[in-house]
Design a protein around this motif. Structure first.
Motif, PDB file in Angstrom:
ATOM      1  N   ARG A 181       0.803  -1.223   0.000  1.00  0.00           N
ATOM      2  CA  ARG A 181       0.000   0.000   0.000  1.00  0.00           C
ATOM      3  C   ARG A 181       0.839   1.278   0.000  1.00  0.00           C
ATOM      4  NH1 ARG A 181      -5.746   1.252   2.883  1.00  0.00           N
ATOM      5  NH2 ARG A 181      -5.745   3.509   2.579  1.00  0.00           N
ATOM      6  N   PRO A 182       1.897   1.378   0.811  1.00  0.00           N
ATOM      7  CA  PRO A 182       2.681   2.622   0.784  1.00  0.00           C
ATOM      8  C   PRO A 182       3.300   2.917  -0.578  1.00  0.00           C
ATOM      9  CG  PRO A 182       3.199   1.331   2.742  1.00  0.00           C
ATOM     10  CD  PRO A 182       2.376   0.452   1.858  1.00  0.00           C
ATOM     11  N   ILE A 183       3.509   1.898  -1.376  1.00  0.00           N
ATOM     12  CA  ILE A 183       4.096   2.108  -2.700  1.00  0.00           C
ATOM     13  C   ILE A 183       3.153   2.905  -3.587  1.00  0.00           C
ATOM     14  CG2 ILE A 183       4.963   0.928  -4.763  1.00  0.00           C
ATOM     15  CD1 ILE A 183       5.650  -1.459  -2.951  1.00  0.00           C
ATOM     16  N   LEU A 184       1.847   2.710  -3.404  1.00  0.00           N
ATOM     17  CA  LEU A 184       0.861   3.334  -4.287  1.00  0.00           C
ATOM     18  C   LEU A 184       0.160   4.535  -3.673  1.00  0.00           C
ATOM     19  CD1 LEU A 184      -0.867   0.169  -5.821  1.00  0.00           C
ATOM     20  CD2 LEU A 184       1.179   1.366  -6.595  1.00  0.00           C
ATOM     21  N   GLU A 185       0.268   4.706  -2.360  1.00  0.00           N
ATOM     22  CA  GLU A 185      -0.506   5.759  -1.703  1.00  0.00           C
ATOM     23  C   GLU A 185      -0.161   7.164  -2.178  1.00  0.00           C
ATOM     24  OE1 GLU A 185      -2.095   4.465   2.671  1.00  0.00           O
ATOM     25  OE2 GLU A 185       0.050   4.898   2.486  1.00  0.00           O
ATOM     26  N   LEU A 186       1.078   7.380  -2.612  1.00  0.00           N
ATOM     27  CA  LEU A 186       1.497   8.721  -2.998  1.00  0.00           C
ATOM     28  C   LEU A 186       1.134   9.078  -4.434  1.00  0.00           C
ATOM     29  CD1 LEU A 186       5.050   8.875  -1.353  1.00  0.00           C
ATOM     30  CD2 LEU A 186       2.912   9.828  -0.504  1.00  0.00           C
ATOM     31  N   ILE A 187       0.588   8.129  -5.167  1.00  0.00           N
ATOM     32  CA  ILE A 187       0.242   8.408  -6.567  1.00  0.00           C
ATOM     33  C   ILE A 187      -0.978   9.330  -6.610  1.00  0.00           C
ATOM     34  CG2 ILE A 187      -0.538   7.411  -8.747  1.00  0.00           C
ATOM     35  CD1 ILE A 187       1.021   4.899  -8.033  1.00  0.00           C
ATOM     36  N   PRO A 188      -0.873  10.494  -7.235  1.00  0.00           N
ATOM     37  CA  PRO A 188      -1.994  11.435  -7.259  1.00  0.00           C
ATOM     38  C   PRO A 188      -3.064  11.021  -8.259  1.00  0.00           C
ATOM     39  CG  PRO A 188      -0.181  12.316  -8.528  1.00  0.00           C
ATOM     40  CD  PRO A 188       0.327  11.032  -7.920  1.00  0.00           C
ATOM     41  N   ALA A 189      -4.220  11.642  -8.129  1.00  0.00           N
ATOM     42  CA  ALA A 189      -5.293  11.417  -9.094  1.00  0.00           C
ATOM     43  C   ALA A 189      -4.832  11.838 -10.478  1.00  0.00           C
ATOM     44  CB  ALA A 189      -6.535  12.203  -8.684  1.00  0.00           C
ATOM     45  N   ASN A 190      -5.382  11.200 -11.471  1.00  0.00           N
ATOM     46  CA  ASN A 190      -5.089  11.533 -12.865  1.00  0.00           C
ATOM     47  C   ASN A 190      -6.400  11.909 -13.535  1.00  0.00           C
ATOM     48  OD1 ASN A 190      -3.739  11.845 -15.288  1.00  0.00           O
ATOM     49  ND2 ASN A 190      -3.951   9.691 -15.841  1.00  0.00           N
TER      50      ASN A 190
END
Length: 319
Positions: A228-237
């Motif tokens: 989960r921490p790997i993907l949590e910082l990905i912003p909305a697109n």
């Protein structure tokens, strides 16, 4: 997706990912790919796979064979080579139908893209190309379920051919999902490499219709909390953002997707997995799940998020 009752990265994005790899601090959120000709091909892939002449792509049907030929042609045009075991992985298994159990003959389609850093570990990317066929003279085209996931996977494959992944990658178009996850189960039972060489499964199933709630759901971080921490910082697109859930003991019935698609076969084989897909919508498993119901900008945003998610996972795993 099975019914619940059955239970091109831009240069800037690439630079950001490489910088995060070299940094000793927390990884920066990956950026979304810029618009490219990938978008036209993405939509064309769905349009062709969800056309009436594919007859709903049921496992073992002429339409399923047509879809398989198209996907193989796309992989070969991209330069995605077959593994030593061959491009096609045929299988025979008993699956479900409206009338009861039946033996199905299906075929998984496999491509491999070598990695640059972890060459002996594989990320298996899956998307099922079958759908439910026809019923009472109506064709169930399955544009979102799951021509969209196959198109997203092909867009990822194209991106990985432009910029090689760090892990080796199997691109697997799976057959027989609607009949009981048959192809995925066979892949896990007869994998092209030992299961110990598979770092994780990333499964795309229904990636087009995120306008329902503006979310591309990520299922599996409850079972694999380190992901989960790997993907949590990905912003909305655009209008689409990643959302986490539908995988806890509190999520019941149709709100729990842990066993809802091909990733379940990997989960039960104790292989880390994540499932990316949109929420149910009124056209789900209906003859109205057609290409014309897809909003291109929403589908493009969800696919770009899927590619960025893969890149983030690829960068972080096995470090």
């Amino acid at each position: 997706m099975v019914p619940f009752r059955h239970l091109a990265l831009s240069s800037a994005a690439a630079a950001l990912l490489l910088a995060a790899c070299a940094s000793d601090g927390p990884p920066a959120p990956p950026a979304a790919p810029e618009p490219s000709v990938m978008h036209a091909q993405l939509l064309e892939d769905v349009r062709i796979l969800a056309a009436d002449d594919m007859q709903g792509r049921d496992t073992g049907s002429p339409g399923g064979a047509m879809a398989r030929a198209y996907i193989i042609g796309r992989l070969e045009s991209l330069g995605v080579v077959a593994p030593p075991m061959g491009r096609e992985q045929p299988w025979e298994m008993q699956g479900r139908t409206r009338e009861g159990p039946k033996t199905f003959n299906g075929v998984n389609i496999i491509g491999v893209i070598p990695g640059t850093r972890v060459t002996d570990k594989y990320i298996v990317v899956t998307a099922h190309y079958d759908h439910v066929g026809t019923n009472d003279g109506q064709v169930f085209n399955g544009a979102d379920d799951n021509a969209s996931g196959v198109a997203t996977m092909l867009a990822l494959a194209a991106d990985l051919k432009r910029q090689a992944p760090e892990h080796s990658v199997f691109i697997v178009a799976v057959d027989g999902e609607e009949r009981g996850l048959l192809g995925a189960k066979h892949f896990v039972e007869a994998p092209p490499v030992p299961l110990t060489s598979i770092s994780m499964n990333l499964n795309f199933d229904m990636t087009a219709r995120a306008e329902t709630d503006g979310k591309l759901w990520v299922t599996g971080t409850y079972q694999n909390p380190n992901l989960r921490p790997i993907l949590e910082l990905i912003p909305a697109n655009g209008s689409v953002a990643l959302a986490f859930g539908k995988d806890t003991p509190q999520d019941t019935g149709e709100d729990n997707w842990v066993d809802a698609s091909d990733h379940a076969a990997f989960y039960h084989a104790q292989i880390p997995f994540l499932y990316l897909g949109v929420n149910y919508h009124p056209d789900y498993h209906r003859p109205s799940d057609d290409f014309e119901r897809i909003t291109p900008s929403v589908f493009i945003s969800a696919t770009e998020l899927s590619i960025v998610s893969f890149r983030a996972l690829d960068r972080a795993l096995d470090r």
